[in-house]
Motif scaffolding. Structure first.
Motif, PDB file in Angstrom:
ATOM      1  N   LYS A 189      31.092  34.552  66.838  1.00 54.01           N
ATOM      2  CA  LYS A 189      30.993  34.993  65.439  1.00 54.01           C
ATOM      3  C   LYS A 189      32.387  34.945  64.830  1.00 54.01           C
ATOM      4  CE  LYS A 189      26.634  36.378  65.687  1.00 54.01           C
ATOM      5  NZ  LYS A 189      25.565  35.961  64.837  1.00 54.01           N
ATOM      6  N   ARG A 190      32.425  34.739  63.537  1.00 53.79           N
ATOM      7  CA  ARG A 190      33.703  34.600  62.834  1.00 53.79           C
ATOM      8  C   ARG A 190      34.333  35.962  62.556  1.00 53.79           C
ATOM      9  NH1 ARG A 190      35.989  34.025  57.909  1.00 53.79           N
ATOM     10  NH2 ARG A 190      34.158  34.520  56.693  1.00 53.79           N
ATOM     11  N   LEU A 191      35.618  36.032  62.819  1.00 53.62           N
ATOM     12  CA  LEU A 191      36.413  37.213  62.485  1.00 53.62           C
ATOM     13  C   LEU A 191      36.908  37.049  61.060  1.00 53.62           C
ATOM     14  CD1 LEU A 191      37.994  39.794  63.343  1.00 53.62           C
ATOM     15  CD2 LEU A 191      39.794  38.262  64.144  1.00 53.62           C
ATOM     16  N   TRP A 192      36.631  38.021  60.205  1.00 55.70           N
ATOM     17  CA  TRP A 192      37.069  37.945  58.816  1.00 55.70           C
ATOM     18  C   TRP A 192      38.583  37.964  58.749  1.00 55.70           C
ATOM     19  CZ3 TRP A 192      33.647  42.475  56.660  1.00 55.70           C
ATOM     20  CH2 TRP A 192      32.314  42.059  56.595  1.00 55.70           C
ATOM     21  N   GLY A 193      39.123  37.141  57.881  1.00 58.46           N
ATOM     22  CA  GLY A 193      40.548  37.172  57.603  1.00 58.46           C
ATOM     23  C   GLY A 193      40.852  38.264  56.588  1.00 58.46           C
ATOM     24  N   LYS A 194      42.113  38.560  56.477  1.00 63.88           N
ATOM     25  CA  LYS A 194      42.551  39.634  55.583  1.00 63.88           C
ATOM     26  C   LYS A 194      42.084  39.423  54.142  1.00 63.88           C
ATOM     27  CE  LYS A 194      46.772  41.997  54.240  1.00 63.88           C
ATOM     28  NZ  LYS A 194      48.209  42.086  54.416  1.00 63.88           N
ATOM     29  N   ASP A 195      42.089  38.193  53.676  1.00 67.26           N
ATOM     30  CA  ASP A 195      41.750  37.911  52.282  1.00 67.26           C
ATOM     31  C   ASP A 195      40.408  37.214  52.100  1.00 67.26           C
ATOM     32  OD1 ASP A 195      44.178  39.013  51.321  1.00 67.26           O
ATOM     33  OD2 ASP A 195      45.220  37.193  51.944  1.00 67.26           O
ATOM     34  N   ASP A 196      39.556  37.253  53.123  1.00 64.82           N
ATOM     35  CA  ASP A 196      38.234  36.625  53.010  1.00 64.82           C
ATOM     36  C   ASP A 196      37.380  37.308  51.949  1.00 64.82           C
ATOM     37  OD1 ASP A 196      38.690  34.752  54.926  1.00 64.82           O
ATOM     38  OD2 ASP A 196      37.437  35.661  56.467  1.00 64.82           O
ATOM     39  N   ARG A 197      36.612  36.491  51.259  1.00 66.13           N
ATOM     40  CA  ARG A 197      35.721  37.061  50.246  1.00 66.13           C
ATOM     41  C   ARG A 197      34.603  37.872  50.888  1.00 66.13           C
ATOM     42  NH1 ARG A 197      31.067  34.176  49.848  1.00 66.13           N
ATOM     43  NH2 ARG A 197      31.065  32.100  50.741  1.00 66.13           N
ATOM     44  N   GLU A 198      34.355  37.638  52.194  1.00 72.02           N
ATOM     45  CA  GLU A 198      33.327  38.392  52.913  1.00 72.02           C
ATOM     46  C   GLU A 198      33.789  39.801  53.258  1.00 72.02           C
ATOM     47  OE1 GLU A 198      34.351  35.361  53.879  1.00 72.02           O
ATOM     48  OE2 GLU A 198      32.610  34.060  53.963  1.00 72.02           O
ATOM     49  N   ALA A 199      35.012  40.119  52.966  1.00 69.65           N
ATOM     50  CA  ALA A 199      35.573  41.412  53.363  1.00 69.65           C
ATOM     51  C   ALA A 199      35.772  42.371  52.192  1.00 69.65           C
ATOM     52  CB  ALA A 199      36.890  41.177  54.100  1.00 69.65           C
ATOM     53  N   PRO A 200      34.758  42.589  51.357  1.00 64.62           N
ATOM     54  CA  PRO A 200      34.946  43.518  50.235  1.00 64.62           C
ATOM     55  C   PRO A 200      35.089  44.960  50.693  1.00 64.62           C
ATOM     56  CG  PRO A 200      32.645  42.882  50.395  1.00 64.62           C
ATOM     57  CD  PRO A 200      33.407  42.053  51.390  1.00 64.62           C
ATOM     58  N   VAL A 201      34.767  45.222  51.944  1.00 70.00           N
ATOM     59  CA  VAL A 201      34.888  46.577  52.475  1.00 70.00           C
ATOM     60  C   VAL A 201      36.332  47.076  52.378  1.00 70.00           C
ATOM     61  CG1 VAL A 201      35.259  45.855  54.870  1.00 70.00           C
ATOM     62  CG2 VAL A 201      34.190  48.045  54.402  1.00 70.00           C
ATOM     63  N   ARG A 202      37.289  46.159  52.357  1.00 68.53           N
ATOM     64  CA  ARG A 202      38.700  46.551  52.267  1.00 68.53           C
ATOM     65  C   ARG A 202      39.019  47.286  50.976  1.00 68.53           C
ATOM     66  NH1 ARG A 202      42.558  42.694  52.247  1.00 68.53           N
ATOM     67  NH2 ARG A 202      43.978  44.132  53.225  1.00 68.53           N
TER      68      ARG A 202
END
Length: 126
Positions: free
Chosen positions: A22-35
């Motif tokens: 599975k892919r690890l989200w990068g710091k600026d990935d659009r999939e990471a809105p949880v940040r």
């Protein structure tokens, strides 16, 4: 100790993703809105920071997700945020200790402070 435990947990979640390809989200990935959730909560007038249920609700869409990769990546984001906050707290405490040490040396009470001999003379009554 807390930082080491979080780092170990972080490695476990990264291994979980890697083993399942599975892919690890990068710091600026659009999939990471949880940040951004923490900042959004801070700005919301209705948010009660003392309510643990309010924190859970803010992250529930990701933590309760059926896709284990989303749950794992969300947890990784939260671990990074916790590590950042711990680093900030440690740095603040180091600055406080440094400042108190300078204050004690300047006032000539450096040797007595912390030994119990002149505890009333120490900043904060220690």
């Amino acid at each position: 100790m807390a930082r080491a435990s979080l780092d170990e947990l972080l490695l476990d979640y990264e291994d979980f993703l890697r083993q399942r390809r599975k892919r690890l989200w990068g710091k600026d990935d659009r999939e990471a809105p949880v940040r951004a959730v923490g900042w959004q909560q801070k700005k919301a007038a209705s948010f009660d920071p003392s309510d643990p249920a309010a924190h859970w609700k803010a992250y529930a869409a990701w933590l309760d997700h059926e896709d284990s990769a989303i749950v794992a990546n969300t947890t990784i984001c939260l671990i990074h945020q916790a590590n950042y906050l711990l680093d900030q707290q440690i740095a603040a405490l180091e600055r406080l200790v440094h400042h108190r040490g300078r204050l004690q040396r300047t006032t000539g009470r450096g040797k007595a402070c912390g030994t119990g001999e002149a505890a009333g003379d120490c900043p904060g009554g220690e």
